[in-house]
Design an enzyme around this catalytic site. Sequence first.
Site, PDB file in Angstrom:
ATOM      1  N   CYS A  73       0.861  -1.185   0.000  1.00 54.15           N
ATOM      2  CA  CYS A  73       0.000   0.000   0.000  1.00 54.15           C
ATOM      3  C   CYS A  73       0.900   1.239   0.000  1.00 54.15           C
ATOM      4  CB  CYS A  73      -0.906  -0.012   1.235  1.00 54.15           C
ATOM      5  SG  CYS A  73      -1.987   1.424   1.342  1.00 54.15           S
ATOM      6  N   GLY A  74       0.826   2.013  -1.057  1.00 56.46           N
ATOM      7  CA  GLY A  74       1.711   3.182  -1.195  1.00 56.46           C
ATOM      8  C   GLY A  74       1.349   4.285  -0.222  1.00 56.46           C
ATOM      9  N   CYS A 196      -5.193   6.249  -4.257  1.00 53.75           N
ATOM     10  CA  CYS A 196      -4.509   4.953  -4.165  1.00 53.75           C
ATOM     11  C   CYS A 196      -3.058   5.162  -4.587  1.00 53.75           C
ATOM     12  CB  CYS A 196      -5.209   3.942  -5.086  1.00 53.75           C
ATOM     13  SG  CYS A 196      -4.411   2.330  -5.136  1.00 53.75           S
ATOM     14  N   THR A 198      -0.249   3.122  -4.824  1.00 53.09           N
ATOM     15  CA  THR A 198       0.312   2.228  -5.850  1.00 53.09           C
ATOM     16  C   THR A 198      -0.415   2.455  -7.172  1.00 53.09           C
ATOM     17  OG1 THR A 198      -1.172   0.494  -5.025  1.00 53.09           O
ATOM     18  CG2 THR A 198       1.132   0.401  -4.312  1.00 53.09           C
TER      19      THR A 198
HETATM   20  N1  LIG Z   1      -6.093  -2.327  -2.448  1.00 53.96           N
HETATM   21  C1  LIG Z   1      -4.723  -2.646  -2.834  1.00 53.96           C
HETATM   22  C2  LIG Z   1      -3.764  -2.390  -1.654  1.00 53.96           C
HETATM   23  C3  LIG Z   1      -3.812  -0.957  -1.174  1.00 53.96           C
HETATM   24  C4  LIG Z   1      -3.435  -0.017  -2.251  1.00 53.96           C
HETATM   25  C5  LIG Z   1      -3.665   1.466  -1.966  1.00 53.96           C
HETATM   26  N2  LIG Z   1      -4.364   1.804  -0.762  1.00 53.96           N
HETATM   27  C6  LIG Z   1      -2.342   2.192  -2.046  1.00 53.96           C
HETATM   28  O1  LIG Z   1      -2.223   3.296  -1.497  1.00 53.96           O
HETATM   29  O2  LIG Z   1      -1.433   1.668  -2.733  1.00 53.96           O
HETATM   30  C7  LIG Z   1      -4.641  -4.098  -3.233  1.00 53.96           C
HETATM   31  O3  LIG Z   1      -5.073  -4.942  -2.512  1.00 53.96           O
HETATM   32  O4  LIG Z   1      -4.119  -4.375  -4.296  1.00 53.96           O
END
Ligand SMILES: N[C@H](CCC[C@H](N)C(=O)O)C(=O)O
Length: 257
Positions: A73-74, A196, A198
């Site tokens: 999670c980025g 988000c 990533t």
């Molecule tokens: N939901 C994503 C993980 C969190 C990504 C997001 N919250 C971020 O900031 O990268 C997954 O399971 O692939």
Amino acid sequence: MQIPFYKYQGTGNDFVVIDNRQNIFPKNNTKLIGQICDRRFGIGADGLILLEKDSESDFNMDYYNSDASQSMCGNGGRCAVAFAKFLGMIGNKTTFRAIDGLHEATIDGEVVTLKMSNVSEVHQRTRHLFLDTGSPHHVQLVENLDKFSVKHEGSRLRYGLYGESGSNINFVEQQAPDSFKVRTYERGVEDETLSCGTGVTAVALAMHNSGKTSSKKVNISTPGGDLNVSFDQENGTYSNIHLQGPAIQVFKGEITC
Ligand SMILES: N[C@H](CCC[C@H](N)C(=O)O)C(=O)O
């Protein structure tokens, strides 16, 4: 049991963050993770972050989506760095472990700059691109992003194209030669999130890879705020990728479980 927690948000992607260096949290209790993240019956968050000891780095970030599934999670990584600084565990530079390996980061006030893992494969499809920036991402240009039905289309693609393991789904509109607007349907939250990390990283690399931008410093605006992504590219591999943006502590509380 009473477990102290903090709430952080990184451009509106919000997390319950717990100092778990003494292993106080029952991390196998996936029902509890879902309850904590529930927007009505719990604290409410897109995910849960446990900050833990690590033998080879400053700390380990154990990240859970609100459905208790795990990934990198980025935005969560940026919030974990801010939390580690708040706890006095680090100065303004750190190296920590996440599910996809070690990450360097720096913090300056509320702004955290996180080095992301290298990306050596960007898959170009007819109407979208697919790449993994620590979590899987579908990237698709659309028109009129503000009016786009992100949850409906995102869910359809997440299950229809990517099956049970799924993918995060990013819808993009170009604003300028080096800037884009992004809205994301997040796997494991199974809804649109305000940002988000990533995902915006994936969008920046995908837009460069498909020639939509020649800049290696890309500005991304999300409904939760603005992030910057910078990177190098050599022989088809993206490296030295940095995700930069704010990470803010919102409040402190106690979980009763
Ligand atoms: N939901 C994503 C993980 C969190 C990504 C997001 N919250 C971020 O900031 O990268 C997954 O399971 O692939």
